[in-house]
Design a protein around this motif. Structure first.
Motif, PDB file in Angstrom:
ATOM      1  N   ARG A 364      71.464  10.421  54.500  1.00  0.00           N
ATOM      2  CA  ARG A 364      72.897  10.249  54.679  1.00  0.00           C
ATOM      3  C   ARG A 364      73.296  10.079  56.152  1.00  0.00           C
ATOM      4  NH1 ARG A 364      75.563   8.324  50.482  1.00  0.00           N
ATOM      5  NH2 ARG A 364      74.795   9.256  48.556  1.00  0.00           N
ATOM      6  N   ILE A 365      72.319  10.011  57.042  1.00  0.00           N
ATOM      7  CA  ILE A 365      72.598   9.867  58.476  1.00  0.00           C
ATOM      8  C   ILE A 365      72.242   8.450  58.936  1.00  0.00           C
ATOM      9  CG2 ILE A 365      71.978  10.632  60.795  1.00  0.00           C
ATOM     10  CD1 ILE A 365      71.615  13.413  59.710  1.00  0.00           C
ATOM     11  N   VAL A 366      73.165   7.834  59.612  1.00  0.00           N
ATOM     12  CA  VAL A 366      72.951   6.512  60.200  1.00  0.00           C
ATOM     13  C   VAL A 366      73.024   6.657  61.720  1.00  0.00           C
ATOM     14  CG1 VAL A 366      73.810   4.146  60.377  1.00  0.00           C
ATOM     15  CG2 VAL A 366      74.013   5.389  58.209  1.00  0.00           C
ATOM     16  N   GLU A 367      72.020   6.096  62.414  1.00  0.00           N
ATOM     17  CA  GLU A 367      71.980   6.207  63.874  1.00  0.00           C
ATOM     18  C   GLU A 367      71.799   4.830  64.497  1.00  0.00           C
ATOM     19  OE1 GLU A 367      69.989  10.499  64.770  1.00  0.00           O
ATOM     20  OE2 GLU A 367      68.636   8.957  63.972  1.00  0.00           O
ATOM     21  N   ALA A 368      72.359   4.657  65.687  1.00  0.00           N
ATOM     22  CA  ALA A 368      72.190   3.391  66.417  1.00  0.00           C
ATOM     23  C   ALA A 368      72.404   3.625  67.903  1.00  0.00           C
ATOM     24  CB  ALA A 368      73.164   2.347  65.906  1.00  0.00           C
ATOM     25  N   ASP A 369      71.645   2.897  68.702  1.00  0.00           N
ATOM     26  CA  ASP A 369      71.836   2.882  70.148  1.00  0.00           C
ATOM     27  C   ASP A 369      72.393   1.522  70.543  1.00  0.00           C
ATOM     28  OD1 ASP A 369      70.733   5.390  70.236  1.00  0.00           O
ATOM     29  OD2 ASP A 369      68.765   4.716  70.897  1.00  0.00           O
ATOM     30  N   VAL A 476      76.063   2.355  77.968  1.00  0.00           N
ATOM     31  CA  VAL A 476      75.114   2.611  76.892  1.00  0.00           C
ATOM     32  C   VAL A 476      75.703   3.695  76.001  1.00  0.00           C
ATOM     33  CG1 VAL A 476      73.083   1.946  78.238  1.00  0.00           C
ATOM     34  CG2 VAL A 476      73.846   4.317  78.260  1.00  0.00           C
ATOM     35  N   GLY A 477      75.284   3.690  74.753  1.00  0.00           N
ATOM     36  CA  GLY A 477      75.830   4.680  73.838  1.00  0.00           C
ATOM     37  C   GLY A 477      74.859   5.054  72.729  1.00  0.00           C
ATOM     38  N   LYS A 478      74.919   6.317  72.315  1.00  0.00           N
ATOM     39  CA  LYS A 478      74.162   6.801  71.145  1.00  0.00           C
ATOM     40  C   LYS A 478      75.198   7.160  70.076  1.00  0.00           C
ATOM     41  CE  LYS A 478      70.397   9.154  71.552  1.00  0.00           C
ATOM     42  NZ  LYS A 478      69.400   8.061  71.416  1.00  0.00           N
ATOM     43  N   PHE A 479      75.034   6.575  68.908  1.00  0.00           N
ATOM     44  CA  PHE A 479      76.004   6.734  67.830  1.00  0.00           C
ATOM     45  C   PHE A 479      75.313   7.324  66.596  1.00  0.00           C
ATOM     46  CE2 PHE A 479      77.716   3.775  70.721  1.00  0.00           C
ATOM     47  CZ  PHE A 479      79.100   3.748  70.563  1.00  0.00           C
ATOM     48  N   GLN A 480      76.031   8.202  65.931  1.00  0.00           N
ATOM     49  CA  GLN A 480      75.480   8.872  64.756  1.00  0.00           C
ATOM     50  C   GLN A 480      76.611   9.091  63.758  1.00  0.00           C
ATOM     51  OE1 GLN A 480      74.082  12.930  65.297  1.00  0.00           O
ATOM     52  NE2 GLN A 480      72.151  12.404  64.313  1.00  0.00           N
ATOM     53  N   ALA A 481      76.333   8.789  62.479  1.00  0.00           N
ATOM     54  CA  ALA A 481      77.331   9.014  61.435  1.00  0.00           C
ATOM     55  C   ALA A 481      76.684   9.701  60.242  1.00  0.00           C
ATOM     56  CB  ALA A 481      77.956   7.693  61.002  1.00  0.00           C
ATOM     57  N   ARG A 482      77.440  10.602  59.630  1.00  0.00           N
ATOM     58  CA  ARG A 482      77.027  11.172  58.347  1.00  0.00           C
ATOM     59  C   ARG A 482      77.890  10.542  57.274  1.00  0.00           C
ATOM     60  NH1 ARG A 482      76.961  17.340  55.760  1.00  0.00           N
ATOM     61  NH2 ARG A 482      76.484  16.576  53.658  1.00  0.00           N
ATOM     62  N   LEU A 483      77.228   9.966  56.261  1.00  0.00           N
ATOM     63  CA  LEU A 483      77.941   9.323  55.168  1.00  0.00           C
ATOM     64  C   LEU A 483      78.144  10.299  54.021  1.00  0.00           C
ATOM     65  CD1 LEU A 483      76.061   5.886  55.071  1.00  0.00           C
ATOM     66  CD2 LEU A 483      78.018   6.571  56.479  1.00  0.00           C
ATOM     67  N   GLY A 484      79.319  10.188  53.383  1.00  0.00           N
ATOM     68  CA  GLY A 484      79.565  10.962  52.182  1.00  0.00           C
ATOM     69  C   GLY A 484      78.909  10.307  50.983  1.00  0.00           C
ATOM     70  N   ASN A 485      79.049  10.913  49.813  1.00  0.00           N
ATOM     71  CA  ASN A 485      78.430  10.374  48.600  1.00  0.00           C
ATOM     72  C   ASN A 485      78.962   8.995  48.240  1.00  0.00           C
ATOM     73  OD1 ASN A 485      76.855  12.686  48.291  1.00  0.00           O
ATOM     74  ND2 ASN A 485      78.427  13.736  47.068  1.00  0.00           N
ATOM     75  N   ASP A 486      80.207   8.699  48.706  1.00  0.00           N
ATOM     76  CA  ASP A 486      80.789   7.379  48.430  1.00  0.00           C
ATOM     77  C   ASP A 486      80.452   6.347  49.499  1.00  0.00           C
ATOM     78  OD1 ASP A 486      82.231   8.428  50.505  1.00  0.00           O
ATOM     79  OD2 ASP A 486      84.193   8.282  49.533  1.00  0.00           O
ATOM     80  N   VAL A 492      81.389  11.426  62.543  1.00  0.00           N
ATOM     81  CA  VAL A 492      80.885  10.461  63.520  1.00  0.00           C
ATOM     82  C   VAL A 492      80.764  11.156  64.863  1.00  0.00           C
ATOM     83  CG1 VAL A 492      81.393   8.337  64.796  1.00  0.00           C
ATOM     84  CG2 VAL A 492      81.835   8.431  62.346  1.00  0.00           C
ATOM     85  N   ASP A 493      79.633  10.961  65.539  1.00  0.00           N
ATOM     86  CA  ASP A 493      79.405  11.551  66.858  1.00  0.00           C
ATOM     87  C   ASP A 493      78.951  10.439  67.791  1.00  0.00           C
ATOM     88  OD1 ASP A 493      79.254  13.467  68.793  1.00  0.00           O
ATOM     89  OD2 ASP A 493      77.298  14.238  68.182  1.00  0.00           O
ATOM     90  N   MET A 494      79.664  10.262  68.899  1.00  0.00           N
ATOM     91  CA  MET A 494      79.360   9.179  69.832  1.00  0.00           C
ATOM     92  C   MET A 494      79.233   9.725  71.235  1.00  0.00           C
ATOM     93  SD  MET A 494      81.988   6.221  68.485  1.00  0.00           S
ATOM     94  CE  MET A 494      83.302   7.339  68.035  1.00  0.00           C
ATOM     95  N   THR A 495      78.161   9.378  71.910  1.00  0.00           N
ATOM     96  CA  THR A 495      77.985   9.718  73.324  1.00  0.00           C
ATOM     97  C   THR A 495      77.876   8.413  74.100  1.00  0.00           C
ATOM     98  OG1 THR A 495      76.790  11.719  72.707  1.00  0.00           O
ATOM     99  CG2 THR A 495      76.602  10.987  74.992  1.00  0.00           C
TER     100      THR A 495
END
Length: 537
Positions: A364-369, A476-486, A492-495
Motif C-alpha cells: 500500500r506504499i508508493v515511493e518516488a524520487d 530534489v525530492g523524496k515522495f511517499q504515499a500510503r494508499l487506502g483500500n480504494d 502523503v509525506d514529501m521531503t
C-alpha cells in the motif's frame, strides 16, 4: 470571485490592521491615494480623472493598464474592466502602460504571497491577507507577477471607470441644465433621451476632471455587463501580427549607439584578468567598460552597431575566479541530496503522517524520487534595454515587470535621484518572472554613463541570456504515499530540498534585507493545493 460579504469583511480587517496592527502612519495615510502620475504629462486638450483614465477634447479615450503585457493578455483584461464601467467599447479606446508610479502598486502580490494556502478562507488567513494588503500599499511595488494582475485590478480598475463616468455625467448635467439622474451614457456619450440632447465625453472632460471624485462609486450589476465575462478581441494582437515596433528590442532613437555584455559565466565571480587588445581593435568598437552589479561582474561593449559589439565580446580573453558553489551539475546535485537528510522547515503538517505510515502494508506504499535541474526562463525576446543619460536625467526603455524597481535601482546605479529617471515600459516577448529582475536595465544604465549623452541599446546574445538567467532553482525530492483500500492516498509525506528563491532574489535586488523564515515559494506546488488527504506533510 469573492462574495460581497467576504469583500466587506476583508475591507473591515484591512482597516483594523492599519489601526491596531501598529502601522505607524495610521489609517488615514493608508486610505490616502498616491498622486496621479498622469497629471504632469497631459496633452493640451487632455484631462485625467485618476491614474487610469485620460480623455481628450476630441473624445480620444486612453486607459492605462499598469501591468506588464508579456503575452498573457492583461492589457486587454484590465482595459475591459475600466471600459465596462466607463460605458465604452474596446474599439473606442487606446491602451497605454503607465509610468513608474507608486499609484500603480500591486497589493494582491503580497496578499496571496503570505504563509496561507490560496484556498484557505479561515478567519486567520483572511486577517493575514488583509495585513499583507496594507503592507502592499505602503511598499507600493508596481509589479506584475504571481498571476495577481486580475485579482488586484478587479476592484481598482472598475472603480476608476465608474468614478470617471459619474464625474462626466455631473459635468454634462451642469452644462445642459439637466438633473444628473435623468442622464445616461452609451459608447462614450452622455444622453438625455427625453430631449434628444447628447454630449461626447470629450466635450465635458475638462470640466469633469476639475470636479471632486464621487463620495460613493456605483458599480454596474453583473447582469448589466457588456464586456466582462464575455470573449473579447486582444487589443495588442494587430500590432503583434503585423510586426509593429512595440517591443523593447525595437526601440530606435537618434544618434543611438549599440552594446552588449560579457559577464562572468560563474555567478558573482569576478574577473581575475582580461585582455581587451583584440576586441578594441575591431571596426566599430568604441569602448569596453567594467560592469559590476549585484547580479555579477563583467564587461560592457559599446559599439557603432550590435554585430560589432557581439564580435568584440567574443574576442575578450578573460579568466574568472572560482564561484562559491560546486562547479558542475553533479556537485550541485550532491549538495541537494545531502540536504534531504537534514532537518528543515515543515510548511504543512496535517493529521499524523508518522502513525499513518507505521502500520502500512508494503503493497500500500508508493515511493518516488524526483529531481529537476536549474532552468532558464528562455524568453523569446532576449534581454535588452535602451538607456540615455543626458543632463543628469536618465531615460530607460525596456520591457519589464517592475517599473518602480527599474527607476529605483537604476537611479542608485548612476547616482541620481529617482525623480530624474523616466521608465518607458514596452511590450515584451515573454517575461515569466525573468523581467522582474533588473540586470539588463542596470547594464544599460551603467553603459549610458559612458556615451556622453547618446542613447545606447544593449542587447544580450542568446548565449549570454541563457547563461545569466535568474534560474528556476534545481531541486530534489523524496515522495511517499500510503494508499487506502480504494486506491486513494490517505497519507502523503514529501521531503524537498532546493535553494531559496527569496534569498537569491533579495541578494540581487535588496542585498541589505536578510531573508526571514522558511521560503514557502520553493514548495508552493506541494504545499498550496486543496486535496483532502487527511495525513499530509
Amino acid at each position: 470571485m469573492a462574495s460581497v460579504g467576504k469583500i466587506a469583511r476583508r475591507t473591515f480587517l484591512i482597516g483594523t490592521a492599519a489601526i491596531a496592527g501598529g502601522v505607524a502612519v495610521g489609517y488615514y495615510n493608508y486610505r490616502k491615494p498616491y498622486p496621479n502620475p498622469l497629471e504632469g504629462d497631459l496633452a493640451a486638450d487632455e484631462a485625467t480623472f485618476n491614474p487610469y483614465v485620460k480623455i481628450g477634447a476630441d473624445n480620444t479615450i486612453t486607459i492605462v493598464a499598469p501591468r506588464a503585457e508579456m503575452g498573457q493578455g492583461i492589457s486587454t483584461t484590465l482595459a475591459a474592466m475600466v471600459a465596462e464601467e466607463l460605458d465604452v467599447g474596446l474599439d473606442q479606446i487606446k491602451v497605454e502602460h503607465g509610468p513608474a508610479s507608486y499609484a500603480y502598486f500591486n497589493a494582491a502580490i503580497l496578499e496571496e504571497g503570505g504563509p496561507f494556502a490560496f484556498f484557505d478562507e479561515s478567519m486567520t488567513a483572511e486577517i493575514v491577507r488583509a495585513g499583507m494588503g496594507v503592507v502592499g500599499k505602503f511598499l507600493a511595488l508596481q509589479g506584475t507577477g504571481g498571476s495577481t494582475s486580475t485579482l488586484d485590478g478587479f476592484g481598482k480598475m472598475r472603480q476608476a471607470g465608474a468614478a470617471a463616468r459619474q464625474m462626466l455625467i455631473a459635468a454634462a448635467a451642469q452644462k445642459l441644465g439637466i438633473a444628473a439622474a435623468d442622464l445616461e451614457t452609451a459608447n462614450g456619450s452622455i444622453l438625455h433621451k427625453a430631449s434628444g440632447q447628447s454630449l461626447t465625453y470629450g466635450a465635458v472632460a475638462a470640466t469633469a476632471a476639475t470636479m471632486a471624485p464621487p463620495a460613493e462609486i456605483r458599480l454596474k450589476d453583473k447582469a448589466d455587463w457588456k464586456l466582462l465575462g464575455k470573449p473579447q478581441k486582444r487589443i495588442d494582437m494587430l500590432a503583434k501580427v503585423t510586426g509593429a515596433p512595440i517591443f523593447g528590442i525595437d526601440v530606435t532613437l537618434p544618434e543611438m549607439l549599440y552594446g552588449t555584455v560579457k559577464m562572468s559565466p560563474r555567478f558573482w565571480a569576478k574577473p581575475v584578468k582580461a585582455d581587451f587588445s583584440n576586441a578594441e581593435k575591431m571596426p566599430g568598437v568604441i569602448k569596453i567598460v567594467p560592469i559590476d552589479t549585484n547580479y555579477g561582474h563583467g564587461f560592457g561593449i559599446i559599439a557603432e552597431n550590435t554585430w560589432a559589439a557581439f564580435k568584440a565580446a567574443e574576442a575578450i580573453d578573460a579568466e574568472w575566479a572560482d564561484p562559491e558553489y560546486p562547479l558542475d551539475s553533479a556537485g550541485i546535485s550532491e549538495v541537494l541530496k545531502q540536504a534531504l537528510g537534514t532537518k528543515g522547515s515543515v510548511m504543512r503538517d496535517d493529521g499524523d503522517v508518522d502513525t499513518a505510515f507505521a502500520d502500512a502494508p508494503r503493497e500500500r506504499i508508493v515511493e518516488a524520487d524526483y529531481g529537476v535541474p536549474y532552468l532558464a526562463h528562455a524568453t523569446m525576446e532576449p534581454m535588452n534595454a535602451t538607456a540615455r543619460l543626458k543632463d543628469g536625467v536618465l531615460d530607460i526603455w525596456c520591457g519589464n515587470q517592475a517599473p518602480t524597481l527599474v527607476r529605483q535601482l537604476c537611479a542608485n546605479a548612476v547616482g541620481i535621484e529617482q525623480d530624474k529617471v523616466s521608465v518607458h515600459t514596452t511590450f515584451m516577448g515573454g517575461g515569466f518572472g525573468r523581467r522582474i529582475e533588473m540586470d539588463y536595465a542596470l547594464c544599460a544604465a551603467l553603459m549610458a554613463k559612458e556615451t556622453a549623452g547618446r542613447p545606447i541599446k544593449v542587447i544580450w546574445t542568446r548565449e549570454e541570456d541563457m547563461r545569466h538567467d535568474a534560474y528556476r532553482p534545481a531541486s530534489v525530492g523524496k515522495f511517499q504515499a500510503r494508499l487506502g483500500n480504494d486506491g486513494i492516498p490517505v497519507a502523503v509525506d514529501m521531503t524537498i530540498a532546493s535553494p531559496s528563491v527569496i534569498a537569491s532574489t533579495l541578494r540581487r535586488l535588496f542585498p541589505s534585507i536578510p531573508p526571514l523564515g522558511p521560503d514557502k515559494s520553493i514548495v508552493d506546488g506541494a504545499y498550496d493545493q486543496p486535496y483532502t488527504i487527511p495525513n499530509y506533510r
